[in-house]
Write an enzyme that holds these catalytic residues in place. Structure first.
Site, PDB file in Angstrom:
ATOM      1  N   ARG A   1      12.674  11.944  -1.565  1.00 45.67           N
ATOM      2  CA  ARG A   1      12.173  10.487  -1.740  1.00 45.67           C
ATOM      3  C   ARG A   1      13.351   9.709  -1.452  1.00 45.67           C
ATOM      4  O   ARG A   1      14.719   9.862  -1.445  1.00 45.67           O
ATOM      5  CB  ARG A   1      12.324   9.672  -3.269  1.00 45.67           C
ATOM      6  CG  ARG A   1      12.135   9.379  -3.402  1.00 45.67           C
ATOM      7  CD  ARG A   1      12.506   8.859  -5.426  1.00 45.67           C
ATOM      8  NE  ARG A   1      12.022   7.499  -5.721  1.00 45.67           N
ATOM      9  CZ  ARG A   1      12.760   7.318  -6.216  1.00 45.67           C
ATOM     10  NH1 ARG A   1      13.457   6.986  -7.934  1.00 45.67           N
ATOM     11  NH2 ARG A   1      12.368   5.234  -7.353  1.00 45.67           N
TER      12      ARG A   1
ATOM     13  N   TYR B   1      19.051   7.615  -1.976  1.00 48.04           N
ATOM     14  CA  TYR B   1      19.341   8.533  -3.101  1.00 48.04           C
ATOM     15  C   TYR B   1      20.163   9.614  -2.262  1.00 48.04           C
ATOM     16  O   TYR B   1      20.129  10.494  -3.551  1.00 48.04           O
ATOM     17  CB  TYR B   1      18.108   8.945  -4.053  1.00 48.04           C
ATOM     18  CG  TYR B   1      16.701   7.517  -3.936  1.00 48.04           C
ATOM     19  CD1 TYR B   1      18.305   6.598  -4.823  1.00 48.04           C
ATOM     20  CD2 TYR B   1      16.479   6.698  -4.332  1.00 48.04           C
ATOM     21  CE1 TYR B   1      17.108   5.140  -5.117  1.00 48.04           C
ATOM     22  CE2 TYR B   1      16.173   5.894  -4.156  1.00 48.04           C
ATOM     23  CZ  TYR B   1      16.380   4.884  -5.366  1.00 48.04           C
ATOM     24  OH  TYR B   1      15.553   4.033  -5.688  1.00 48.04           O
TER      25      TYR B   1
ATOM     26  N   PRO C   1      11.664   8.251 -14.321  1.00 49.85           N
ATOM     27  CA  PRO C   1      11.003   8.371 -13.776  1.00 49.85           C
ATOM     28  C   PRO C   1      11.432   8.400 -11.871  1.00 49.85           C
ATOM     29  O   PRO C   1      12.658   8.157 -11.487  1.00 49.85           O
ATOM     30  CB  PRO C   1       9.868   7.164 -14.013  1.00 49.85           C
ATOM     31  CG  PRO C   1      11.114   6.186 -14.097  1.00 49.85           C
ATOM     32  CD  PRO C   1      12.010   6.869 -14.657  1.00 49.85           C
ATOM     33  N   ASN C   2      10.850   9.393 -11.074  1.00 49.21           N
ATOM     34  CA  ASN C   2      10.065   9.099  -9.715  1.00 49.21           C
ATOM     35  C   ASN C   2      11.749  10.413  -9.117  1.00 49.21           C
ATOM     36  O   ASN C   2      12.432  10.795  -8.046  1.00 49.21           O
ATOM     37  CB  ASN C   2      10.418   7.961  -8.921  1.00 49.21           C
ATOM     38  CG  ASN C   2       9.286   7.808  -9.385  1.00 49.21           C
ATOM     39  OD1 ASN C   2       7.724   8.172  -9.701  1.00 49.21           O
ATOM     40  ND2 ASN C   2       9.535   6.460  -9.829  1.00 49.21           N
TER      41      ASN C   2
ATOM     42  N   GLU D   1      26.115   4.845 -18.245  1.00 45.68           N
ATOM     43  CA  GLU D   1      24.534   4.440 -17.286  1.00 45.68           C
ATOM     44  C   GLU D   1      25.150   4.968 -15.540  1.00 45.68           C
ATOM     45  O   GLU D   1      26.451   4.369 -15.425  1.00 45.68           O
ATOM     46  CB  GLU D   1      23.772   3.447 -17.161  1.00 45.68           C
ATOM     47  CG  GLU D   1      23.186   2.967 -16.140  1.00 45.68           C
ATOM     48  CD  GLU D   1      23.056   1.191 -15.978  1.00 45.68           C
ATOM     49  OE1 GLU D   1      23.992   0.670 -17.118  1.00 45.68           O
ATOM     50  OE2 GLU D   1      22.361   1.144 -15.366  1.00 45.68           O
TER      51      GLU D   1
ATOM     52  N   ARG E   1      20.792  -4.471  -3.992  1.00 45.29           N
ATOM     53  CA  ARG E   1      19.351  -4.137  -3.500  1.00 45.29           C
ATOM     54  C   ARG E   1      18.215  -5.356  -4.180  1.00 45.29           C
ATOM     55  O   ARG E   1      19.086  -6.490  -4.240  1.00 45.29           O
ATOM     56  CB  ARG E   1      19.083  -2.223  -4.239  1.00 45.29           C
ATOM     57  CG  ARG E   1      19.651  -2.192  -3.628  1.00 45.29           C
ATOM     58  CD  ARG E   1      19.379  -0.137  -3.957  1.00 45.29           C
ATOM     59  NE  ARG E   1      17.912  -0.262  -3.673  1.00 45.29           N
ATOM     60  CZ  ARG E   1      16.868   0.616  -4.518  1.00 45.29           C
ATOM     61  NH1 ARG E   1      17.420   1.638  -5.354  1.00 45.29           N
ATOM     62  NH2 ARG E   1      15.449   1.001  -3.408  1.00 45.29           N
TER      63      ARG E   1
ATOM     64  N   ASN F   1      20.060   8.280 -16.198  1.00 43.25           N
ATOM     65  CA  ASN F   1      19.544   7.264 -15.192  1.00 43.25           C
ATOM     66  C   ASN F   1      18.808   6.764 -15.170  1.00 43.25           C
ATOM     67  O   ASN F   1      17.654   7.588 -14.961  1.00 43.25           O
ATOM     68  CB  ASN F   1      19.582   8.088 -13.836  1.00 43.25           C
ATOM     69  CG  ASN F   1      19.235   6.998 -12.175  1.00 43.25           C
ATOM     70  OD1 ASN F   1      19.126   6.087 -12.947  1.00 43.25           O
ATOM     71  ND2 ASN F   1      18.910   7.314 -11.232  1.00 43.25           N
TER      72      ASN F   1
ATOM     73  N   HIS G   1      23.692   5.348 -11.819  1.00 45.47           N
ATOM     74  CA  HIS G   1      22.324   5.653 -10.299  1.00 45.47           C
ATOM     75  C   HIS G   1      22.547   5.481  -9.236  1.00 45.47           C
ATOM     76  O   HIS G   1      24.921   5.311  -9.075  1.00 45.47           O
ATOM     77  CB  HIS G   1      21.951   3.397 -10.179  1.00 45.47           C
ATOM     78  CG  HIS G   1      21.626   2.932 -11.671  1.00 45.47           C
ATOM     79  ND1 HIS G   1      19.875   2.713 -11.989  1.00 45.47           N
ATOM     80  CD2 HIS G   1      22.390   2.140 -12.569  1.00 45.47           C
ATOM     81  CE1 HIS G   1      20.325   1.873 -13.052  1.00 45.47           C
ATOM     82  NE2 HIS G   1      21.494   1.900 -13.825  1.00 45.47           N
TER      83      HIS G   1
ATOM     84  N   ALA H   1      13.433   3.381 -12.688  1.00 49.62           N
ATOM     85  CA  ALA H   1      12.849   1.981 -12.650  1.00 49.62           C
ATOM     86  C   ALA H   1      13.097   1.415 -13.999  1.00 49.62           C
ATOM     87  O   ALA H   1      12.874   0.725 -14.059  1.00 49.62           O
ATOM     88  CB  ALA H   1      11.240   1.830 -12.027  1.00 49.62           C
TER      89      ALA H   1
HETATM   90  C1  DQA Z   1      17.564   4.068  -9.366  1.00 44.36           C
HETATM   91  C2  DQA Z   1      17.518   2.698  -9.343  1.00 44.36           C
HETATM   92  C3  DQA Z   1      16.055   2.031  -9.362  1.00 44.36           C
HETATM   93  O1  DQA Z   1      16.224   0.487  -8.897  1.00 44.36           O
HETATM   94  C4  DQA Z   1      15.201   2.494  -8.855  1.00 44.36           C
HETATM   95  O2  DQA Z   1      14.060   2.502  -9.544  1.00 44.36           O
HETATM   96  C5  DQA Z   1      15.295   4.670  -8.680  1.00 44.36           C
HETATM   97  C6  DQA Z   1      16.122   4.408  -8.899  1.00 44.36           C
HETATM   98  C7  DQA Z   1      19.211   4.787  -8.764  1.00 44.36           C
HETATM   99  O3  DQA Z   1      19.452   6.003  -9.128  1.00 44.36           O
HETATM  100  O4  DQA Z   1      19.301   4.218  -7.617  1.00 44.36           O
HETATM  101  O5  DQA Z   1      14.442   4.747  -9.448  1.00 44.36           O
HETATM  102  O6  DQA Z   1      18.322   4.420 -11.032  1.00 44.36           O
END
Ligand code: DQA
Length: 162
Positions: free
Chosen positions: A18, A23, A10-11, A98, A107, A74, A100, A77
Protein backbone atom coordinates in the site's frame (compact mmCIF):
# COMPACT_ATOMS: atom_id res chain seq x y z
CA UNK A 1 6.76 -8.70 32.76
CA UNK A 2 4.36 -6.20 31.26
CA UNK A 3 2.18 -6.60 28.20
CA UNK A 4 2.40 -4.07 25.41
CA UNK A 5 -0.52 -4.21 22.99
CA UNK A 6 0.16 -2.94 19.47
CA UNK A 7 -3.03 -2.08 17.60
CA UNK A 8 -3.20 -1.20 13.91
CA UNK A 9 -6.31 0.16 12.25
CA UNK A 10 -7.85 -0.10 8.79
CA UNK A 11 -5.84 -0.79 5.64
CA UNK A 12 -2.65 -1.40 7.57
CA UNK A 13 -3.01 -5.10 6.76
CA UNK A 14 -1.93 -4.01 3.27
CA UNK A 15 1.41 -2.60 4.43
CA UNK A 16 4.22 -3.46 2.06
CA UNK A 17 2.15 -2.96 -1.05
CA UNK A 18 0.00 0.00 0.00
CA UNK A 19 1.51 3.32 -1.14
CA UNK A 20 5.05 2.23 -0.16
CA UNK A 21 6.42 5.74 -0.80
CA UNK A 22 4.30 6.81 2.18
CA UNK A 23 4.14 3.73 4.36
CA UNK A 24 7.34 1.84 3.54
CA UNK A 25 8.07 -1.66 2.28
CA UNK A 26 7.66 -3.72 5.46
CA UNK A 27 4.59 -5.92 5.57
CA UNK A 28 2.47 -5.80 8.71
CA UNK A 29 3.81 -9.23 9.63
CA UNK A 30 7.41 -8.00 9.32
CA UNK A 31 6.61 -4.88 11.32
CA UNK A 32 4.85 -6.89 14.02
CA UNK A 33 7.69 -9.34 14.38
CA UNK A 34 10.24 -6.53 14.83
CA UNK A 35 8.02 -4.84 17.41
CA UNK A 36 7.34 -8.05 19.34
CA UNK A 37 11.04 -9.01 19.27
CA UNK A 38 12.04 -5.63 20.68
CA UNK A 39 9.38 -5.82 23.40
CA UNK A 40 10.66 -9.29 24.35
CA UNK A 41 14.29 -8.14 24.41
CA UNK A 42 13.25 -5.46 26.90
CA UNK A 43 11.54 -8.07 29.08
CA UNK A 44 7.95 -7.52 28.00
CA UNK A 45 5.32 -9.36 26.06
CA UNK A 46 4.27 -7.79 22.76
CA UNK A 47 0.77 -8.63 21.54
CA UNK A 48 -0.44 -7.44 18.14
CA UNK A 49 -3.90 -6.80 16.74
CA UNK A 50 -5.11 -5.36 13.44
CA UNK A 51 -8.62 -4.79 12.21
CA UNK A 52 -10.38 -2.91 9.47
CA UNK A 53 -13.48 -2.70 11.62
CA UNK A 54 -14.11 0.11 14.08
CA UNK A 55 -16.25 -2.17 16.26
CA UNK A 56 -13.52 -4.81 16.50
CA UNK A 57 -10.97 -2.16 17.44
CA UNK A 58 -13.28 -0.84 20.15
CA UNK A 59 -13.79 -4.36 21.51
CA UNK A 60 -10.03 -4.99 21.55
CA UNK A 61 -9.45 -1.75 23.45
CA UNK A 62 -12.11 -2.78 25.99
CA UNK A 63 -10.39 -6.15 26.41
CA UNK A 64 -7.10 -4.36 27.11
CA UNK A 65 -8.52 -3.45 30.49
CA UNK A 66 -7.77 -7.05 31.52
CA UNK A 67 -4.83 -8.03 29.37
CA UNK A 68 -2.52 -5.08 28.60
CA UNK A 69 -0.45 -2.52 30.47
CA UNK A 70 0.38 -0.15 27.64
CA UNK A 71 -1.00 0.39 24.13
CA UNK A 72 0.74 1.49 20.95
CA UNK A 73 -1.99 2.53 18.53
CA UNK A 74 -2.05 3.50 14.89
CA UNK A 75 -5.74 4.29 14.35
CA UNK A 76 -5.06 4.86 10.60
CA UNK A 77 -7.98 6.67 8.94
CA UNK A 78 -10.00 6.45 12.17
CA UNK A 79 -7.49 8.96 13.58
CA UNK A 80 -9.42 11.67 11.84
CA UNK A 81 -12.97 10.42 12.36
CA UNK A 82 -13.55 8.20 15.38
CA UNK A 83 -14.97 9.66 18.56
CA UNK A 84 -16.01 6.10 19.46
CA UNK A 85 -12.38 4.89 19.54
CA UNK A 86 -11.36 7.97 21.48
CA UNK A 87 -14.08 7.27 24.03
CA UNK A 88 -12.99 3.63 24.30
CA UNK A 89 -9.44 4.68 25.20
CA UNK A 90 -10.67 7.17 27.76
CA UNK A 91 -12.99 4.50 29.21
CA UNK A 92 -10.24 1.92 29.77
CA UNK A 93 -7.80 4.58 30.95
CA UNK A 94 -4.71 2.81 29.58
CA UNK A 95 -1.61 4.81 28.73
CA UNK A 96 -1.02 4.79 25.00
CA UNK A 97 1.26 6.23 22.36
CA UNK A 98 -0.27 7.23 19.03
CA UNK A 99 1.87 6.23 16.05
CA UNK A 100 1.65 7.12 12.37
CA UNK A 101 4.02 5.89 9.71
CA UNK A 102 3.65 9.05 7.69
CA UNK A 103 3.87 12.60 8.95
CA UNK A 104 0.17 13.42 9.00
CA UNK A 105 1.00 17.09 9.61
CA UNK A 106 2.57 17.47 6.19
CA UNK A 107 -0.23 15.76 4.30
CA UNK A 108 -3.79 16.70 3.35
CA UNK A 109 -5.56 19.10 5.71
CA UNK A 110 -8.10 16.43 6.71
CA UNK A 111 -5.24 14.29 8.08
CA UNK A 112 -3.83 17.08 10.19
CA UNK A 113 -6.24 16.65 13.06
CA UNK A 114 -6.38 13.68 15.38
CA UNK A 115 -8.99 12.55 17.89
CA UNK A 116 -6.17 10.88 19.85
CA UNK A 117 -3.22 13.22 20.22
CA UNK A 118 -4.59 15.17 23.18
CA UNK A 119 -5.41 12.01 25.16
CA UNK A 120 -2.22 10.10 24.24
CA UNK A 121 0.89 10.08 26.41
CA UNK A 122 2.61 11.15 23.20
CA UNK A 123 2.49 10.91 19.43
CA UNK A 124 5.06 9.77 16.87
CA UNK A 125 4.40 10.57 13.22
CA UNK A 126 6.53 10.41 10.10
CA UNK A 127 9.20 8.04 11.40
CA UNK A 128 7.97 5.02 9.47
CA UNK A 129 8.25 1.63 11.16
CA UNK A 130 10.94 3.09 13.45
CA UNK A 131 8.15 5.04 15.15
CA UNK A 132 6.69 1.78 16.47
CA UNK A 133 10.09 0.68 17.75
CA UNK A 134 10.64 4.02 19.48
CA UNK A 135 7.18 3.69 21.01
CA UNK A 136 8.11 0.26 22.42
CA UNK A 137 11.27 1.74 23.93
CA UNK A 138 9.19 4.53 25.42
CA UNK A 139 6.67 2.00 26.79
CA UNK A 140 9.58 0.28 28.51
CA UNK A 141 10.71 3.54 30.16
CA UNK A 142 7.13 4.22 31.21
CA UNK A 143 6.45 0.72 32.54
CA UNK A 144 9.69 0.56 34.48
CA UNK A 145 9.07 4.08 35.81
CA UNK A 146 12.35 5.46 34.62
CA UNK A 147 13.15 9.06 35.25
CA UNK A 148 11.84 11.19 32.47
CA UNK A 149 8.90 8.92 31.82
CA UNK A 150 7.37 8.29 35.21
CA UNK A 151 5.50 11.57 35.45
CA UNK A 152 3.19 10.63 32.63
CA UNK A 153 -0.39 9.55 32.87
CA UNK A 154 -3.14 7.73 31.06
CA UNK A 155 -5.64 9.43 28.81
CA UNK A 156 -6.24 12.99 29.90
CA UNK A 157 -9.14 13.34 32.29
CA UNK A 158 -10.12 16.74 30.96
CA UNK A 159 -9.01 16.67 27.36
CA UNK A 160 -9.37 19.83 25.40
CA UNK A 161 -12.54 20.05 23.40
CA UNK A 162 -12.07 19.43 19.69
C1 DQA B 1 -1.68 6.65 8.93
C2 DQA B 1 -2.10 8.04 8.43
C3 DQA B 1 -3.60 8.10 8.20
O1 DQA B 1 -3.98 9.40 7.76
C4 DQA B 1 -4.00 7.10 7.14
O2 DQA B 1 -5.40 7.09 6.98
C5 DQA B 1 -3.49 5.73 7.42
C6 DQA B 1 -2.16 5.56 7.98
C7 DQA B 1 -0.15 6.51 9.03
O3 DQA B 1 0.30 5.55 9.65
O4 DQA B 1 0.59 7.34 8.48
O5 DQA B 1 -4.13 4.74 7.09
O6 DQA B 1 -2.22 6.45 10.22
Amino acid sequence: MATILIINGPNLNLLGTREPYLYGHDTLQQLNSKVVALAQSLGHEGVTFQSNSEAALIDRIHQSQDDADFIIFNPAAFTHTSIALRDALIAVNKPFVEVHLSNIYRREVFRQSSYFSDIAVGTLAGLGTKGYLLAVRYAHYYLTKQEGASYHYGPAQNPQAH
